[in-house]
Design a protein around this motif. Sequence first.
Motif, PDB file in Angstrom:
ATOM      1  N   THR A  28      31.269  -7.905 -19.827  1.00  0.00           N
ATOM      2  CA  THR A  28      30.755  -6.562 -20.042  1.00  0.00           C
ATOM      3  C   THR A  28      30.591  -5.845 -18.716  1.00  0.00           C
ATOM      4  OG1 THR A  28      28.476  -7.346 -20.025  1.00  0.00           O
ATOM      5  CG2 THR A  28      29.549  -7.165 -22.175  1.00  0.00           C
ATOM      6  N   SER A  29      30.524  -4.515 -18.779  1.00  0.00           N
ATOM      7  CA  SER A  29      30.449  -3.693 -17.587  1.00  0.00           C
ATOM      8  C   SER A  29      29.397  -2.618 -17.758  1.00  0.00           C
ATOM      9  CB  SER A  29      31.814  -3.040 -17.341  1.00  0.00           C
ATOM     10  OG  SER A  29      31.706  -2.040 -16.340  1.00  0.00           O
ATOM     11  N   ARG A  30      28.693  -2.298 -16.651  1.00  0.00           N
ATOM     12  CA  ARG A  30      27.731  -1.194 -16.708  1.00  0.00           C
ATOM     13  C   ARG A  30      28.428   0.147 -16.528  1.00  0.00           C
ATOM     14  NH1 ARG A  30      22.737  -3.008 -12.932  1.00  0.00           N
ATOM     15  NH2 ARG A  30      22.078  -0.902 -13.432  1.00  0.00           N
ATOM     16  N   GLU A  31      29.680   0.095 -16.141  1.00  0.00           N
ATOM     17  CA  GLU A  31      30.438   1.317 -15.869  1.00  0.00           C
ATOM     18  C   GLU A  31      31.142   1.778 -17.127  1.00  0.00           C
ATOM     19  OE1 GLU A  31      30.600   2.789 -12.711  1.00  0.00           O
ATOM     20  OE2 GLU A  31      29.033   1.364 -12.220  1.00  0.00           O
ATOM     21  N   TRP A  32      30.400   2.526 -17.963  1.00  0.00           N
ATOM     22  CA  TRP A  32      31.038   3.032 -19.170  1.00  0.00           C
ATOM     23  C   TRP A  32      30.512   4.428 -19.464  1.00  0.00           C
ATOM     24  CZ3 TRP A  32      27.610   4.030 -23.175  1.00  0.00           C
ATOM     25  CH2 TRP A  32      26.366   3.406 -23.081  1.00  0.00           C
ATOM     26  N   GLN A  33      31.245   5.167 -20.245  1.00  0.00           N
ATOM     27  CA  GLN A  33      30.888   6.551 -20.550  1.00  0.00           C
ATOM     28  C   GLN A  33      31.015   6.831 -22.034  1.00  0.00           C
ATOM     29  OE1 GLN A  33      33.671   8.619 -18.005  1.00  0.00           O
ATOM     30  NE2 GLN A  33      31.998   9.282 -16.705  1.00  0.00           N
ATOM     31  N   GLY A  34      30.012   7.488 -22.555  1.00  0.00           N
ATOM     32  CA  GLY A  34      30.054   7.934 -23.939  1.00  0.00           C
ATOM     33  C   GLY A  34      30.034   6.775 -24.913  1.00  0.00           C
ATOM     34  N   TYR A  35      29.531   7.015 -26.105  1.00  0.00           N
ATOM     35  CA  TYR A  35      29.584   5.946 -27.083  1.00  0.00           C
ATOM     36  C   TYR A  35      29.736   6.490 -28.490  1.00  0.00           C
ATOM     37  CZ  TYR A  35      24.609   6.730 -28.083  1.00  0.00           C
ATOM     38  OH  TYR A  35      23.407   7.272 -28.439  1.00  0.00           O
ATOM     39  N   LEU A  36      30.170   5.617 -29.315  1.00  0.00           N
ATOM     40  CA  LEU A  36      30.435   5.931 -30.703  1.00  0.00           C
ATOM     41  C   LEU A  36      29.619   4.958 -31.545  1.00  0.00           C
ATOM     42  CD1 LEU A  36      32.466   7.079 -32.945  1.00  0.00           C
ATOM     43  CD2 LEU A  36      33.854   5.098 -32.391  1.00  0.00           C
ATOM     44  N   VAL A  37      28.869   5.491 -32.506  1.00  0.00           N
ATOM     45  CA  VAL A  37      28.126   4.611 -33.403  1.00  0.00           C
ATOM     46  C   VAL A  37      28.931   4.475 -34.691  1.00  0.00           C
ATOM     47  CG1 VAL A  37      25.993   4.234 -34.674  1.00  0.00           C
ATOM     48  CG2 VAL A  37      25.917   5.326 -32.433  1.00  0.00           C
ATOM     49  N   VAL A  38      29.318   3.267 -34.980  1.00  0.00           N
ATOM     50  CA  VAL A  38      30.084   3.008 -36.196  1.00  0.00           C
ATOM     51  C   VAL A  38      29.144   2.414 -37.235  1.00  0.00           C
ATOM     52  CG1 VAL A  38      31.995   1.701 -37.185  1.00  0.00           C
ATOM     53  CG2 VAL A  38      32.200   2.648 -34.890  1.00  0.00           C
ATOM     54  N   ILE A  39      28.950   3.158 -38.330  1.00  0.00           N
ATOM     55  CA  ILE A  39      28.053   2.637 -39.365  1.00  0.00           C
ATOM     56  C   ILE A  39      28.830   2.186 -40.595  1.00  0.00           C
ATOM     57  CG2 ILE A  39      25.936   3.804 -38.674  1.00  0.00           C
ATOM     58  CD1 ILE A  39      26.624   5.992 -40.725  1.00  0.00           C
ATOM     59  N   ASP A  40      30.073   2.657 -40.693  1.00  0.00           N
ATOM     60  CA  ASP A  40      30.909   2.223 -41.815  1.00  0.00           C
ATOM     61  C   ASP A  40      32.365   2.206 -41.359  1.00  0.00           C
ATOM     62  OD1 ASP A  40      32.021   1.593 -44.218  1.00  0.00           O
ATOM     63  OD2 ASP A  40      31.051   3.193 -45.354  1.00  0.00           O
ATOM     64  N   TYR A  41      32.708   1.125 -40.652  1.00  0.00           N
ATOM     65  CA  TYR A  41      34.016   1.077 -39.984  1.00  0.00           C
ATOM     66  C   TYR A  41      35.185   1.196 -40.959  1.00  0.00           C
ATOM     67  CZ  TYR A  41      34.618  -3.797 -41.417  1.00  0.00           C
ATOM     68  OH  TYR A  41      34.763  -4.931 -42.149  1.00  0.00           O
ATOM     69  N   GLU A  42      34.981   0.790 -42.207  1.00  0.00           N
ATOM     70  CA  GLU A  42      36.095   0.846 -43.154  1.00  0.00           C
ATOM     71  C   GLU A  42      36.464   2.283 -43.513  1.00  0.00           C
ATOM     72  OE1 GLU A  42      34.339  -1.829 -46.075  1.00  0.00           O
ATOM     73  OE2 GLU A  42      36.057  -3.157 -45.783  1.00  0.00           O
ATOM     74  N   LYS A  43      35.513   3.207 -43.332  1.00  0.00           N
ATOM     75  CA  LYS A  43      35.771   4.601 -43.675  1.00  0.00           C
ATOM     76  C   LYS A  43      35.956   5.481 -42.443  1.00  0.00           C
ATOM     77  CE  LYS A  43      33.394   4.398 -48.101  1.00  0.00           C
ATOM     78  NZ  LYS A  43      32.163   4.742 -48.817  1.00  0.00           N
ATOM     79  N   SER A  44      35.910   4.875 -41.261  1.00  0.00           N
ATOM     80  CA  SER A  44      35.998   5.659 -40.032  1.00  0.00           C
ATOM     81  C   SER A  44      37.410   5.643 -39.458  1.00  0.00           C
ATOM     82  CB  SER A  44      35.010   5.095 -39.001  1.00  0.00           C
ATOM     83  OG  SER A  44      35.251   5.668 -37.738  1.00  0.00           O
ATOM     84  N   ASP A  45      38.012   6.834 -39.344  1.00  0.00           N
ATOM     85  CA  ASP A  45      39.341   6.923 -38.753  1.00  0.00           C
ATOM     86  C   ASP A  45      39.315   6.575 -37.269  1.00  0.00           C
ATOM     87  OD1 ASP A  45      40.539   7.664 -41.114  1.00  0.00           O
ATOM     88  OD2 ASP A  45      40.236   9.804 -40.775  1.00  0.00           O
ATOM     89  N   ILE A  46      38.229   6.995 -36.593  1.00  0.00           N
ATOM     90  CA  ILE A  46      38.120   6.696 -35.156  1.00  0.00           C
ATOM     91  C   ILE A  46      38.046   5.187 -34.942  1.00  0.00           C
ATOM     92  CG2 ILE A  46      36.768   7.066 -33.058  1.00  0.00           C
ATOM     93  CD1 ILE A  46      35.671   9.625 -34.506  1.00  0.00           C
ATOM     94  N   ALA A  47      37.272   4.514 -35.786  1.00  0.00           N
ATOM     95  CA  ALA A  47      37.165   3.066 -35.677  1.00  0.00           C
ATOM     96  C   ALA A  47      38.530   2.413 -35.854  1.00  0.00           C
ATOM     97  CB  ALA A  47      36.178   2.535 -36.709  1.00  0.00           C
ATOM     98  N   LYS A  48      39.308   2.925 -36.784  1.00  0.00           N
ATOM     99  CA  LYS A  48      40.652   2.379 -36.994  1.00  0.00           C
ATOM    100  C   LYS A  48      41.513   2.568 -35.760  1.00  0.00           C
ATOM    101  CE  LYS A  48      40.933   2.795 -41.968  1.00  0.00           C
ATOM    102  NZ  LYS A  48      41.138   3.841 -42.972  1.00  0.00           N
ATOM    103  N   GLN A  49      41.436   3.782 -35.190  1.00  0.00           N
ATOM    104  CA  GLN A  49      42.224   4.076 -33.988  1.00  0.00           C
ATOM    105  C   GLN A  49      41.844   3.159 -32.840  1.00  0.00           C
ATOM    106  OE1 GLN A  49      41.962   8.217 -32.893  1.00  0.00           O
ATOM    107  NE2 GLN A  49      42.750   8.891 -34.864  1.00  0.00           N
ATOM    108  N   MET A  50      40.545   2.850 -32.723  1.00  0.00           N
ATOM    109  CA  MET A  50      40.077   2.016 -31.623  1.00  0.00           C
ATOM    110  C   MET A  50      40.168   0.531 -31.943  1.00  0.00           C
ATOM    111  SD  MET A  50      36.812   4.267 -30.321  1.00  0.00           S
ATOM    112  CE  MET A  50      36.328   3.093 -29.026  1.00  0.00           C
ATOM    113  N   GLY A  51      40.589   0.207 -33.141  1.00  0.00           N
ATOM    114  CA  GLY A  51      40.721  -1.196 -33.513  1.00  0.00           C
ATOM    115  C   GLY A  51      39.389  -1.859 -33.775  1.00  0.00           C
ATOM    116  N   ILE A  52      38.390  -1.070 -34.186  1.00  0.00           N
ATOM    117  CA  ILE A  52      37.051  -1.603 -34.431  1.00  0.00           C
ATOM    118  C   ILE A  52      36.960  -2.171 -35.848  1.00  0.00           C
ATOM    119  CG2 ILE A  52      34.640  -0.916 -34.760  1.00  0.00           C
ATOM    120  CD1 ILE A  52      35.152   1.149 -32.460  1.00  0.00           C
TER     121      ILE A  52
END
Length: 63
Positions: A28-52
Amino acid sequence: MVGPVYKACKQCSFISEEDTCPRCGGQTSREWQGYLVVIDYEKSDIAKQMGISSNGKYALRVR
Ligand SMILES: [Zn+2]
């Protein structure tokens, strides 16, 4: 004020307070920016794009 230091996994972007990712075991790294909260990955297009494939907090960019 000392709070928890959040770190993002370099492999799967999962955010945790651990030095190694509890999800995939990656570094893990402390150098990160922005975050996405995934509460229902099966219905999230962004999660699919990110491979979550599980719910949680994910960094958008990890260095
Ligand atoms: Zn990970």
